[in-house]
Design a protein around this motif. Structure first.
Motif, PDB file in Angstrom:
ATOM      1  N   ARG A  87       0.840  -1.199   0.000  1.00  0.00           N
ATOM      2  CA  ARG A  87       0.000   0.000   0.000  1.00  0.00           C
ATOM      3  C   ARG A  87       0.876   1.249   0.000  1.00  0.00           C
ATOM      4  O   ARG A  87       2.015   1.232   0.435  1.00  0.00           O
ATOM      5  CB  ARG A  87      -0.912   0.003   1.226  1.00  0.00           C
ATOM      6  CG  ARG A  87      -1.948  -1.089   1.140  1.00  0.00           C
ATOM      7  CD  ARG A  87      -3.311  -0.646   1.582  1.00  0.00           C
ATOM      8  NE  ARG A  87      -4.233  -1.752   1.427  1.00  0.00           N
ATOM      9  CZ  ARG A  87      -4.769  -2.408   2.442  1.00  0.00           C
ATOM     10  NH1 ARG A  87      -4.498  -2.062   3.673  1.00  0.00           N
ATOM     11  NH2 ARG A  87      -5.581  -3.409   2.210  1.00  0.00           N
ATOM     12  N   ARG A  88       0.306   2.320  -0.514  1.00  0.00           N
ATOM     13  CA  ARG A  88       0.984   3.618  -0.598  1.00  0.00           C
ATOM     14  C   ARG A  88       2.201   3.591  -1.525  1.00  0.00           C
ATOM     15  O   ARG A  88       3.129   4.360  -1.368  1.00  0.00           O
ATOM     16  CB  ARG A  88       1.375   4.136   0.787  1.00  0.00           C
ATOM     17  CG  ARG A  88       0.179   4.324   1.710  1.00  0.00           C
ATOM     18  CD  ARG A  88       0.616   4.969   3.019  1.00  0.00           C
ATOM     19  NE  ARG A  88      -0.452   5.018   3.964  1.00  0.00           N
ATOM     20  CZ  ARG A  88      -1.420   5.935   3.996  1.00  0.00           C
ATOM     21  NH1 ARG A  88      -1.468   6.863   3.078  1.00  0.00           N
ATOM     22  NH2 ARG A  88      -2.347   5.898   4.926  1.00  0.00           N
ATOM     23  N   GLN A  89       2.136   2.676  -2.504  1.00  0.00           N
ATOM     24  CA  GLN A  89       3.211   2.590  -3.495  1.00  0.00           C
ATOM     25  C   GLN A  89       2.701   2.831  -4.909  1.00  0.00           C
ATOM     26  O   GLN A  89       3.427   2.610  -5.870  1.00  0.00           O
ATOM     27  CB  GLN A  89       3.917   1.238  -3.397  1.00  0.00           C
ATOM     28  CG  GLN A  89       4.638   1.046  -2.070  1.00  0.00           C
ATOM     29  CD  GLN A  89       5.342  -0.284  -1.985  1.00  0.00           C
ATOM     30  OE1 GLN A  89       5.784  -0.837  -2.990  1.00  0.00           O
ATOM     31  NE2 GLN A  89       5.448  -0.814  -0.781  1.00  0.00           N
ATOM     32  N   GLY A  90       1.437   3.239  -5.032  1.00  0.00           N
ATOM     33  CA  GLY A  90       0.908   3.645  -6.330  1.00  0.00           C
ATOM     34  C   GLY A  90       0.050   2.643  -7.078  1.00  0.00           C
ATOM     35  O   GLY A  90      -0.476   2.967  -8.140  1.00  0.00           O
ATOM     36  N   ALA A  91      -0.123   1.439  -6.545  1.00  0.00           N
ATOM     37  CA  ALA A  91      -0.923   0.436  -7.265  1.00  0.00           C
ATOM     38  C   ALA A  91      -2.386   0.856  -7.358  1.00  0.00           C
ATOM     39  O   ALA A  91      -2.995   0.763  -8.432  1.00  0.00           O
ATOM     40  CB  ALA A  91      -0.811  -0.923  -6.593  1.00  0.00           C
ATOM     41  N   GLY A  92      -2.974   1.286  -6.258  1.00  0.00           N
ATOM     42  CA  GLY A  92      -4.375   1.705  -6.274  1.00  0.00           C
ATOM     43  C   GLY A  92      -4.598   2.890  -7.196  1.00  0.00           C
ATOM     44  O   GLY A  92      -5.572   2.923  -7.965  1.00  0.00           O
ATOM     45  N   LYS A  93      -3.696   3.847  -7.137  1.00  0.00           N
ATOM     46  CA  LYS A  93      -3.781   5.027  -8.008  1.00  0.00           C
ATOM     47  C   LYS A  93      -3.694   4.620  -9.475  1.00  0.00           C
ATOM     48  O   LYS A  93      -4.471   5.093 -10.307  1.00  0.00           O
ATOM     49  CB  LYS A  93      -2.656   5.991  -7.652  1.00  0.00           C
ATOM     50  CG  LYS A  93      -2.660   7.270  -8.431  1.00  0.00           C
ATOM     51  CD  LYS A  93      -1.542   8.178  -7.944  1.00  0.00           C
ATOM     52  CE  LYS A  93      -1.563   9.493  -8.703  1.00  0.00           C
ATOM     53  NZ  LYS A  93      -0.554  10.420  -8.194  1.00  0.00           N
ATOM     54  N   GLU A 100     -10.543   4.653 -14.950  1.00  0.00           N
ATOM     55  CA  GLU A 100     -11.114   5.922 -15.413  1.00  0.00           C
ATOM     56  C   GLU A 100     -10.879   6.103 -16.912  1.00  0.00           C
ATOM     57  O   GLU A 100     -11.747   6.629 -17.616  1.00  0.00           O
ATOM     58  CB  GLU A 100     -10.521   7.074 -14.615  1.00  0.00           C
ATOM     59  CG  GLU A 100     -10.974   7.087 -13.173  1.00  0.00           C
ATOM     60  CD  GLU A 100     -10.123   7.958 -12.259  1.00  0.00           C
ATOM     61  OE1 GLU A 100      -9.197   8.654 -12.759  1.00  0.00           O
ATOM     62  OE2 GLU A 100     -10.369   7.934 -11.038  1.00  0.00           O
ATOM     63  N   ALA A 101      -9.735   5.655 -17.395  1.00  0.00           N
ATOM     64  CA  ALA A 101      -9.457   5.737 -18.833  1.00  0.00           C
ATOM     65  C   ALA A 101     -10.471   4.878 -19.601  1.00  0.00           C
ATOM     66  O   ALA A 101     -11.001   5.305 -20.630  1.00  0.00           O
ATOM     67  CB  ALA A 101      -8.031   5.286 -19.131  1.00  0.00           C
ATOM     68  N   TRP A 102     -10.737   3.668 -19.098  1.00  0.00           N
ATOM     69  CA  TRP A 102     -11.745   2.815 -19.741  1.00  0.00           C
ATOM     70  C   TRP A 102     -13.109   3.499 -19.708  1.00  0.00           C
ATOM     71  O   TRP A 102     -13.848   3.474 -20.703  1.00  0.00           O
ATOM     72  CB  TRP A 102     -11.803   1.453 -19.048  1.00  0.00           C
ATOM     73  CG  TRP A 102     -12.878   0.551 -19.577  1.00  0.00           C
ATOM     74  CD1 TRP A 102     -12.962   0.023 -20.836  1.00  0.00           C
ATOM     75  CD2 TRP A 102     -14.021   0.083 -18.872  1.00  0.00           C
ATOM     76  NE1 TRP A 102     -14.093  -0.763 -20.945  1.00  0.00           N
ATOM     77  CE2 TRP A 102     -14.763  -0.744 -19.754  1.00  0.00           C
ATOM     78  CE3 TRP A 102     -14.500   0.266 -17.571  1.00  0.00           C
ATOM     79  CZ2 TRP A 102     -15.947  -1.371 -19.386  1.00  0.00           C
ATOM     80  CZ3 TRP A 102     -15.676  -0.369 -17.204  1.00  0.00           C
ATOM     81  CH2 TRP A 102     -16.391  -1.169 -18.104  1.00  0.00           C
ATOM     82  N   ALA A 103     -13.443   4.122 -18.592  1.00  0.00           N
ATOM     83  CA  ALA A 103     -14.728   4.821 -18.487  1.00  0.00           C
ATOM     84  C   ALA A 103     -14.830   5.919 -19.550  1.00  0.00           C
ATOM     85  O   ALA A 103     -15.850   6.027 -20.242  1.00  0.00           O
ATOM     86  CB  ALA A 103     -14.892   5.410 -17.084  1.00  0.00           C
ATOM     87  N   TYR A 126      -9.553   7.693  -1.712  1.00  0.00           N
ATOM     88  CA  TYR A 126     -10.451   8.090  -2.797  1.00  0.00           C
ATOM     89  C   TYR A 126     -10.526   9.609  -2.912  1.00  0.00           C
ATOM     90  O   TYR A 126     -10.513  10.157  -4.012  1.00  0.00           O
ATOM     91  CB  TYR A 126     -11.849   7.499  -2.595  1.00  0.00           C
ATOM     92  CG  TYR A 126     -11.886   5.999  -2.685  1.00  0.00           C
ATOM     93  CD1 TYR A 126     -11.263   5.320  -3.729  1.00  0.00           C
ATOM     94  CD2 TYR A 126     -12.541   5.239  -1.727  1.00  0.00           C
ATOM     95  CE1 TYR A 126     -11.294   3.938  -3.806  1.00  0.00           C
ATOM     96  CE2 TYR A 126     -12.578   3.857  -1.805  1.00  0.00           C
ATOM     97  CZ  TYR A 126     -11.949   3.211  -2.841  1.00  0.00           C
ATOM     98  OH  TYR A 126     -11.981   1.846  -2.915  1.00  0.00           O
ATOM     99  N   GLN A 127     -10.586  10.293  -1.798  1.00  0.00           N
ATOM    100  CA  GLN A 127     -10.632  11.749  -1.835  1.00  0.00           C
ATOM    101  C   GLN A 127      -9.343  12.313  -2.438  1.00  0.00           C
ATOM    102  O   GLN A 127      -9.382  13.285  -3.203  1.00  0.00           O
ATOM    103  CB  GLN A 127     -10.881  12.309  -0.442  1.00  0.00           C
ATOM    104  CG  GLN A 127     -12.299  12.046   0.015  1.00  0.00           C
ATOM    105  CD  GLN A 127     -12.542  12.435   1.461  1.00  0.00           C
ATOM    106  OE1 GLN A 127     -11.613  12.512   2.261  1.00  0.00           O
ATOM    107  NE2 GLN A 127     -13.799  12.655   1.794  1.00  0.00           N
ATOM    108  N   SER A 128      -8.210  11.693  -2.137  1.00  0.00           N
ATOM    109  CA  SER A 128      -6.942  12.166  -2.710  1.00  0.00           C
ATOM    110  C   SER A 128      -6.893  11.963  -4.220  1.00  0.00           C
ATOM    111  O   SER A 128      -6.115  12.615  -4.910  1.00  0.00           O
ATOM    112  CB  SER A 128      -5.751  11.456  -2.046  1.00  0.00           C
ATOM    113  OG  SER A 128      -5.600  10.135  -2.549  1.00  0.00           O
ATOM    114  N   GLN A 129      -7.744  11.083  -4.733  1.00  0.00           N
ATOM    115  CA  GLN A 129      -7.809  10.817  -6.163  1.00  0.00           C
ATOM    116  C   GLN A 129      -8.922  11.598  -6.855  1.00  0.00           C
ATOM    117  O   GLN A 129      -9.236  11.348  -8.015  1.00  0.00           O
ATOM    118  CB  GLN A 129      -7.982   9.315  -6.411  1.00  0.00           C
ATOM    119  CG  GLN A 129      -6.855   8.466  -5.856  1.00  0.00           C
ATOM    120  CD  GLN A 129      -5.494   8.943  -6.338  1.00  0.00           C
ATOM    121  OE1 GLN A 129      -5.247   9.017  -7.538  1.00  0.00           O
ATOM    122  NE2 GLN A 129      -4.621   9.287  -5.408  1.00  0.00           N
ATOM    123  N   GLY A 130      -9.546  12.533  -6.136  1.00  0.00           N
ATOM    124  CA  GLY A 130     -10.551  13.402  -6.729  1.00  0.00           C
ATOM    125  C   GLY A 130     -11.986  12.955  -6.564  1.00  0.00           C
ATOM    126  O   GLY A 130     -12.899  13.594  -7.080  1.00  0.00           O
TER     127      GLY A 130
END
Length: 144
Positions: A87-93, A100-103, A126-130
């Protein structure tokens, strides 16, 4: 860590079942997970992506079409899990960005998701991702 984001394969089933159990608390049998994954992979309304790091699947994202009569077409995040080991290594982001690109590519007006009330760390992510929360809801289920 460097992440490779790719579409899931049926061979990712064991890793996805493990992530569901260890990271989300859903101890759903691997064979049933395999059948669900098989169905999702065959259905263009679903997208399942995985994050690979060091040759191992360490996260996944599952999205699907979300259409209601009161809002434009969206994609719905049905599951996002990343191993606690990375976690906190960028996988979730990276997974969210690919989802989002697919969306966008499929004409969605946005992406929605719900997150359990007790998952405060996930909410902050999630909030940090907008993503913005606009209401609290209760989730009702009825077994049939």
């Amino acid at each position: 860590m460097e992440w490779t984001i790719r579409e899931a394969r049926l061979s990712d089933c064991a890793a996805i079942a493990r992530l569901n159990r260890e990271e989300m608390g859903y101890d759903y049998p691997e064979e049933q997970t395999r059948e669900k994954l098989r169905a999702c992979l065959a259905n263009s309304a679903h997208k399942v992506l995985v994050a690979e790091g060091g040759g191992e699947v360490l996260g996944y994202l599952h999205l699907a079409d979300y259409d209601v009569l009161y809002f434009p077409h969206l994609k719905n995040v049905l599951g996002l899990a990343v191993s606690h080991r990375c976690r906190r290594q960028g996988a979730g982001k990276a997974l969210l960005a690919a989802g989002e690109a697919w969306a966008r590519e499929t004409g969605a007006a946005g992406v929605r998701l719900v997150s359990g009330e007790e998952r405060k760390g996930a909410h902050a992510f999630y909030q940090s991702q907008g993503y913005r929360g606009n209401k609290l809801q209760r989730n009702f289920k009825k077994a049939l």
